[in-house]
Design an enzyme around this catalytic site. Structure first.
Site, short mmCIF file in Angstrom:
data_model
loop_
_atom_site.label_atom_id
_atom_site.label_comp_id
_atom_site.label_asym_id
_atom_site.label_seq_id
_atom_site.Cartn_x
_atom_site.Cartn_y
_atom_site.Cartn_z
N GLU A 124 0.85 -1.19 0.00
CA GLU A 124 0.00 0.00 0.00
C GLU A 124 0.88 1.24 0.00
O GLU A 124 2.03 1.19 0.45
CB GLU A 124 -0.89 -0.01 1.24
CG GLU A 124 -0.11 0.26 2.52
CD GLU A 124 -0.78 -0.26 3.77
OE1 GLU A 124 -0.76 -1.49 3.99
OE2 GLU A 124 -1.28 0.55 4.55
N LYS A 126 2.82 4.54 1.00
CA LYS A 126 3.26 5.14 2.27
C LYS A 126 2.91 6.62 2.20
O LYS A 126 3.51 7.37 1.43
CB LYS A 126 4.76 4.94 2.46
CG LYS A 126 5.26 5.52 3.75
CD LYS A 126 6.65 5.01 4.06
CE LYS A 126 7.13 5.39 5.45
NZ LYS A 126 7.22 6.81 5.69
S1 IVH Z 1 2.26 1.00 9.05
C1 IVH Z 1 4.21 -0.52 13.19
N1 IVH Z 1 1.39 1.96 6.81
O1 IVH Z 1 5.21 5.83 8.12
C2 IVH Z 1 4.26 0.52 12.13
N2 IVH Z 1 2.73 3.39 8.17
O2 IVH Z 1 8.05 5.41 8.66
C3 IVH Z 1 2.91 0.78 11.55
N3 IVH Z 1 3.03 5.63 7.26
O3 IVH Z 1 5.01 6.11 11.60
C4 IVH Z 1 2.98 1.74 10.45
N4 IVH Z 1 1.82 5.36 5.45
O4 IVH Z 1 3.31 7.42 10.18
C5 IVH Z 1 2.12 2.21 7.90
N5 IVH Z 1 0.48 2.70 4.82
C6 IVH Z 1 1.20 2.93 5.90
C7 IVH Z 1 1.82 4.19 6.13
C8 IVH Z 1 2.58 4.37 7.28
C9 IVH Z 1 2.55 6.20 6.14
C10 IVH Z 1 3.91 6.31 8.23
C11 IVH Z 1 3.54 6.14 9.68
C12 IVH Z 1 4.76 5.56 10.33
C13 IVH Z 1 5.83 5.94 9.37
C14 IVH Z 1 7.02 5.00 9.48
#
Ligand code: IVH
Length: 704
Positions: A124, A126
């Protein structure tokens, strides 16, 4: 909404409702007093306030610190209150190439003892925004928090309520559901906002991410209400029951509950599928209408996610595959030398400001002397061996929040025929420094600590992961450091500021930039930090190599400051004490030496002891549940494990608070022996150490 008869409320009901009422009433308050549209009628407001008071009368122990009963009008905007996350909010490890993604999948397969082909992943976008946690209790939003330092975030409940894609209530049977995701701003909204800001003579934002962050973190939520924010849900924190068996299923559940989820999320059967999806998303990147900076891959099976668990700050089951960095060419005007808190002298490139993918860049890191010469840490060429000189035309790149770097130099445009001479520059600046054999970094070697070193140390001391004193940031530290009346030269001085101010004729409150309220607020914020968790204190000391992770490991091991200091004191002369530190998993000889040497230097020792005399230090909380039968034990795994890999067994044991060792000794508490166990099991039997098989281990590990 029909509310339960107060006499029938359980403690849990009451707690949830008081939280909900606090939010509802203070939102109504802010709206009313902030001249926003009042959101509820006066009569309803009064009825809710009465109900709040009645519940408090029945459950006085549940009365909240922010109880609406104690509030008149909207609370003054004096900073956000803090919220401790029930489940830490972690970040993601990065992958920069297809090879990194293959390694990620192979690592997981190896950890679980399965084939890479058997794994399924989700992919997905980011989202390049800021993360937000929304806590729903009985379907009602009770609070919203930013990520903060991952453990504690800021309470932005009022602000979150102003985001149209954040539901105030959801239809769920779950008692607790904490939904996590990203707050962002679309390109169109960002441009319109900047236009409006410009016309109004207000500050404009550099990019949508900054605009989203600035808009969410508004003390006055009526401002947030005027900012076009949106929210994508992609994860969850505490939930009172499982959302699904898979990542995809859980995100679909969130979507069914009314959250916006990303339409580009897909399920992949192989690493090749992941890379294909990455390419597809990258192609659509410029037409999505919002910023993304990569693609996130997650193991789909939630049982496997839980078996994989976490490293210190990132999950093993997910990775962010970042898009290539953005680049731009500009002139490097000067190489400056900056002094860090440990005395490291780091070169920084000053650049003619240039826009790199939406962010204006005017500095880039140059790391060290060798990097400027075009050599990496092993002496191999980087940038095809091209050196960097003042006046060069350089290509700058930045990826995400990382400090920009110099990727390339245009030799055809070079006019300076003098290579940069690090040692000569240091002597021109009058800095006495040394570069030790095997160290890439020049370090300050003067007799007295330089002001810059002391100032950097103080800035580190008050930084977010350390003492995090509200109102005492980098700017204030520089001011106080040179203040003739109230100097702060070392951390302990922070804690005597108020007593010195009391004795001083030139009060802080009379200075420019300081009034009665701001100085009182500062003294209060300092007072609040006299009680400090052990790991924060150890990290705050700013000892070279002792970062956040090492500080946590040390605090977990020694639990109290007295134990910690006792061992550090003894370690200079006692080999046993030194080994106690060195043998902590994740510490090792380099960290141990740095810690011991620093703490035994006369001035550092004095500073530390003086500081500690002003503090109450909170013992570390032992992470492992004390009820775990293996907590605090030393375990050795030997022979073949058939149901989990060694890596998984080790991670599981450590997560339960045990220490895993490779060899059996008198200190071993338990040996888990699989088929083929040989000499270790024999030795354990001789020493009378408990020996159990894999099934007994699994039962013990899962028994809690
Ligand atoms: S999963 C346990 N999914 O990226 C970690 N994070 O670099 C769960 N972020 O702090 C995060 N899109 O703020 C996840 N599709 C996505 C995301 C995402 C942006 C951000 C989030 C995280 C950071 C890590």
């Amino acid at each position: 909404m029909k509310r339960k008869d107060i006499s029938k409320l359980t403690v849990d009901d009451a707690k949830t409702e008081l939280a909900e009422l606090a939010l509802l009433l203070s939102t109504a308050n802010t709206a009313y007093h902030g001249q926003d549209e009042p959101e509820i009628e006066d009569a309803t407001y009064d009825a809710l306030k009465r109900r709040n008071a009645q519940i408090e009368a029945k459950f006085p122990e549940l009365k909240r610190r922010d109880s609406p009963s104690d509030q008149v009008g909207s609370a003054p905007a004096s900073g956000f209150s803090k919220i401790k996350h029930a489940v830490p909010m972690l970040s993601l490890a990065n992958a920069f190439s297809a090879e990194d993604v293959h390694d990620f999948a192979d690592r997981i397969a190896k950890f679980l003892g399965v084939t890479t082909e058997s794994l399924k992943f989700t992919a997905e976008p980011k989202i390049d925004g800021l993360s937000l946690a929304l806590r729903y209790e009985d379907g009602r939003l009770v609070h919203a928090a930013t990520r903060g330092d991952g453990e504690t975030g800021e309470d932005v409940s009022q602000n979150a309520l102003k985001i149209p894609s954040v539901p105030q209530s959801i239809k769920t049977r779950l008692k607790v559901l904490e939904v996590r995701g990203e707050v962002y701003m679309t390109h169109k909204d960002f441009e319109e906002l900047n236009k409006r800001q410009k016309i109004a003579g207000e500050k404009t934002f550099a990019n949508p991410r900054n605009a989203a962050a600035g808009s969410l973190r508004q003390l006055d939520a009526t401002i947030t209400a005027q900012r076009p924010l949106a929210f994508f849900a992609y994860a969850w924190g505490e939930t009172s029951a499982d959302l699904s068996e898979t990542q995809m299923g859980a995100v679909n559940t969130l979507s069914d509950l009314g959250f916006q989820t990303n339409p580009l999320m897909m399920l992949a059967d192989s690493v090749e599928d992941l890379i294909q999806h990455y390419t597809l998303i990258e192609k659509q990147r410029s037409s999505l209408g919002y910023d993304i900076d990569g693609v996130v891959y997650k193991v789909d099976d939630l049982r496997l996610q839980s078996r994989l668990g976490f490293r210190a700050t990132t999950p093993r089951w997910a990775v962010a595959h970042k898009f290539p960095a953005e680049t731009a060419w500009t002139r490097l005007t000067e190489i400056e030398i900056q002094v860090g808190r440990t005395g490291a002298l780091s070169p920084v490139a000053r650049l003619e400001p240039v826009n790199v993918g939406g962010v204006v860049v005017s500095n880039a890191t140059l790391h060290n002397e060798d990097y400027i010469k075009g050599l990496d840490g092993k002496g191999n060429p980087i940038r095809d061996g091209k050196d960097i000189r003042e006046g060069d035309l350089v290509q700058v790149y930045r990826a995400g929040d990382v400090i920009p770097k110099v990727a390339d130099v245009d030799l055809d445009k070079r006019t300076n025929d003098m290579p940069f001479d690090f040692a000569q520059r240091l002597s021109e600046l009058g800095i006495s420094a040394q570069r030790a054999e095997g160290d890439a970094v020049w370090r300050y070697a003067g007799d007295h600590p330089m002001d810059e070193v002391a100032i950097e140390g103080l800035k580190h001391f008050v930084s977010r992961q350390a003492f995090d004193i509200e109102g005492l940031g980098a700017k204030q530290i520089e001011m106080f450091y040179y203040d003739p009346d109230l100097p702060v030269k070392r951390p302990a001085d922070i804690f005597t500021l108020q007593t010195r101010d009391d004795q001083n004729l030139t009060k802080l409150a009379n200075r420019s930039g300081w009034g009665k309220t701001s100085s009182e607020n500062l003294f209060r914020a300092i007072d609040e930090k006299r009680l400090i968790p052990l790991h924060r204190l150890i990290f705050a000391l700013g000892i070279r190599h002792v970062g956040e992770i090492a500080a946590k490991l040390l605090s977990q091991t020694f639990v109290s400051w007295d134990m910690f200091w006792d061992v550090v004191e003894k370690a200079k002369s006692s080999e046993d004490a030194r080994m106690t530190i060195e043998n902590i998993d994740g510490i090792g000889p380099i960290v141990a030496s740095s810690l011991i040497d620093t703490c035994h230097s006369v001035s550092a020792r004095e500073n530390i002891l003086d500081l500690v005399s002003h503090l109450r230090i909170e013992d570390a909380q032992i992470l492992a549940p004390s009820s775990s039968p293996v907590s605090g034990k030393t375990i050795v795994f030997t022979g073949t494990l058939e149901k989990m890999t060694r890596a998984e067994a080790k991670a599981k044991a450590e997560a339960l608070g045990a220490k895993v060792s490779g060899s059996v000794s008198a200190k071993t508490d338990m040996v888990v022996a699989g088929p083929g166990a040989g000499s270790k099991a024999k030795k354990a039997a001789e020493l009378g150490v408990d020996i159990i098989d894999e099934d007994a281990w699994i039962e013990m590990a899962n028994s809690k």
